[in-house]
Design an enzyme around this catalytic site. Sequence first.
Site, short mmCIF file in Angstrom:
data_model
loop_
_atom_site.label_atom_id
_atom_site.label_comp_id
_atom_site.label_asym_id
_atom_site.label_seq_id
_atom_site.Cartn_x
_atom_site.Cartn_y
_atom_site.Cartn_z
N GLU A 1 85.19 54.48 128.06
CA GLU A 1 85.06 54.90 129.46
C GLU A 1 86.09 54.11 130.27
O GLU A 1 86.13 52.88 130.17
CB GLU A 1 83.66 54.60 129.97
N ARG B 1 76.70 46.17 116.33
CA ARG B 1 77.69 45.48 117.15
C ARG B 1 78.01 44.11 116.54
O ARG B 1 77.19 43.51 115.86
CB ARG B 1 77.16 45.25 118.57
N LYS C 1 80.65 44.54 130.72
CA LYS C 1 81.69 44.98 131.65
C LYS C 1 81.32 44.68 133.09
O LYS C 1 82.16 44.32 133.91
CB LYS C 1 81.93 46.49 131.49
#
Length: 541
Positions: free
Chosen positions: A31, A256, A266
């Site tokens: 994104e 992850r 973020k």
Amino acid sequence: MKDQSNFIKTIMEEDLKSGKHDTIITRFPPEPNGFLHIGHARAIIINFELAKVFGGYTNLRFDDTNPETEDEMYVKAIKRDVEWLGYTPHGIYFASNYFDEMFERAVLLIKKGLAYVDDQTAEEIQKTRGDILTPGIESPYRNRSVEENLKLFYEMRDGKYKEGEKVLRAKIDMASPNMNMRDPVLYRISFAVHHNTKDKYKIYPMYDFAHPIEDAIEGITHSLCSLEFEDHRPLYDWVVRETEMPKVPRQIEFGRLGLKNTVMSKRFLKQLVTENLVDGWDDPRLPTIGGLRRKGYTKEAIRSFILATGLSKVNSEVEVDMLEAFVRDDLQAKAKRAFAVINPLKVTITNYPEDKIEYVDVPYHPDFDYGSRKIAFGRNIYIEKEDFSEVKPDNKYKRLSLGNEVRLFHTYFIKAYDVIKDENGEIIEVLATYDPETKSGSGFNSRKPDGTIHFVEASQAIKAQFNFYGPLLVGDDSKDLIERFNRDSLHIKYGFVENALKDVQLYDKFQFVRNGYFNTDHSKEDLLVFNETVALKSSYK
């Protein structure tokens, strides 16, 4: 990855053998709402390397479905980071390339009675979703006719309604044990200007609706994503099936990889940037790819680290030391050797001629042909303050002290005999003599010095700034991240580097002898700037 085994690779091998696919196609779908970090680097490397093993390819696709947070700046940064890591996408695409088709697929769902326009607010929808133990409550607008839903949806597209006034929801199962299947929102109204499509659209698809359609349009065979999307997979499959996409991708989740005491949120990183607590998204204290690059990490080290950690179905976390070990091992072969004095102390060699400078030709690396540089030697030099003590503390001390001598790298023995102090009793200068018979390479070895230290000749020394970095977070981990931000995480020191470095370029890498590995940063007028990459110490065990 060619010689490594993992569960995703096994799935791909089986799909090729069975004839399900003849080409492996993956994608990296960021994104564009921030800079990529080390976690994204893992996703990039896994997608590109797995496809490459089987002769397939990987697309770079921007999931730009949220114009409120996205920006062209992030698009450019992401392209740069993927390229810097050493990967060339087969194609570069945007979710926004497919907005028209997504709209038509949503219309198809409405016509099939599988989507409806809901007038409830976001808060009302949230309250009626229920929880794991309680079924959701159906919307009072759930049974609108197909004709009414089509009319309202087209009016949403045309900007007739305000933001938040209506949404399009899938009609699935409000009693499903999977919360993602409880009539998820597919479209919402937004009048934000999109970085790519500008003000063309007034409605935007939600990620869970857009992503599977994007994968299907591009013919992605294996849609690799992190573990938190596992519960979204039934919705992913539902969207592909019910929108009747000709090509059917398979979503596969992997764990992850985290670094201990490292935050990769973020939202948190963006807050640090917007509040000017750090020097932009590429601040070397941040775990962003840009920050690691500016700190001096190499793409080869990052790739080796990611591949060495393997691929698992569970989330994992490793020490930062492990990543630093890969960086250190890579830089041992790549970084040029040079002299830098970070805490300078002046030494005057009183028996050396005042107007004389001599030079010694020294290779930049002992094992590789990276050229050579000329080290200057003269009457005035700088050494590290830590390399001098008025009184030798013990026999293990292998540095300069009064009455004792050391070898200066590649040049002579010097012996200190006096000091000059300021009014506070601080030593500001050491007086010494040199022995002209002890020049390196002359074959003189009749006596052994107390040690060997580095130096920089003073008249030709170049002023330099050295940036050292501490942990980004400190304190109780139950506190808010901003409260834990370490405002003492940057330490700046001023010293000198040898004259041979006067023409260094951005991102040139050096092992400053006895000081560590450093990366050349954006320099200032009359001041070179170096960022510490990693300290000199043995590799991770």
